[in-house]
Scaffold this active site. Sequence first.
Site, PDB file in Angstrom:
ATOM      1  N   ASN A  82      -5.853   1.448  -4.238  1.00  0.00           N
ATOM      2  CA  ASN A  82      -4.952   0.912  -3.224  1.00  0.00           C
ATOM      3  C   ASN A  82      -4.419  -0.465  -3.596  1.00  0.00           C
ATOM      4  OD1 ASN A  82      -6.848  -0.940  -0.877  1.00  0.00           O
ATOM      5  ND2 ASN A  82      -7.737  -0.084  -2.704  1.00  0.00           N
ATOM      6  N   HIS A 117      -2.804   1.038   6.799  1.00  0.00           N
ATOM      7  CA  HIS A 117      -3.122   0.941   5.374  1.00  0.00           C
ATOM      8  C   HIS A 117      -3.335   2.347   4.814  1.00  0.00           C
ATOM      9  CE1 HIS A 117      -4.350  -0.855   1.638  1.00  0.00           C
ATOM     10  NE2 HIS A 117      -5.544  -0.269   1.683  1.00  0.00           N
ATOM     11  N   CYS A 132       0.810  -1.230   0.000  1.00  0.00           N
ATOM     12  CA  CYS A 132       0.000   0.000   0.000  1.00  0.00           C
ATOM     13  C   CYS A 132       0.839   1.273   0.000  1.00  0.00           C
ATOM     14  CB  CYS A 132      -0.995  -0.011   1.162  1.00  0.00           C
ATOM     15  SG  CYS A 132      -0.277   0.041   2.819  1.00  0.00           S
TER      16      CYS A 132
END
Length: 193
Positions: A169, A157, A109
């Site tokens: 993402n 994240h 990420c």
Amino acid sequence: ARPAADTPVVPLASNYDSAADAAVKKVAEAADKHRADATQIIAAAHAPQRGTNAGPGGANAGGASAGGGKASVPAVTGSSRGAAALKAAMTQIGKPYVWGAAGPSAYDCSGLVMWAYKQIGVSLPHSSSAQSTMGTAVSKDQLQPGDLVFFYSPVSHVGIYAGNGMVLNASTSGQPVKMSKLSSMPFHNARRL
């Protein structure tokens, strides 16, 4: 594959749309130079549309659709640095998730965010937690395409807001770089660079 350090960097210009177009062109040129990688990338990019991993958590769970329903990929508009970084990041849709990877053939990420912003001349750390403190705070209701959105507490994240409630993402192992619904993950904060 070329090491991430060799990824071309597009200098930040006053016209960010031009910088984004140049970044997309550089990415395409790099793919042309690495046919072996390009073959794998194309296969990964087409896998979600073919439904080869259909079912819960399969590659079909993301891509152009998110959360099981058909969700169109938003068109990127605007002339901000964030919009330029988002345009570059969207060229990576379909590439595989690999923990610790920062492109150009796989990402985690924060590696995807780091790579996308590097294309427009912005240097970021390879850590979602560290990225969550950079730039300017943005409220959830003021998000613009290119803003960084962070999830979970503590932050673990990050994605790039794409507009229309969608986030680009690299989420987890077995899932390609894809669009996800902002509402599908527990929102923590957002930053604008």
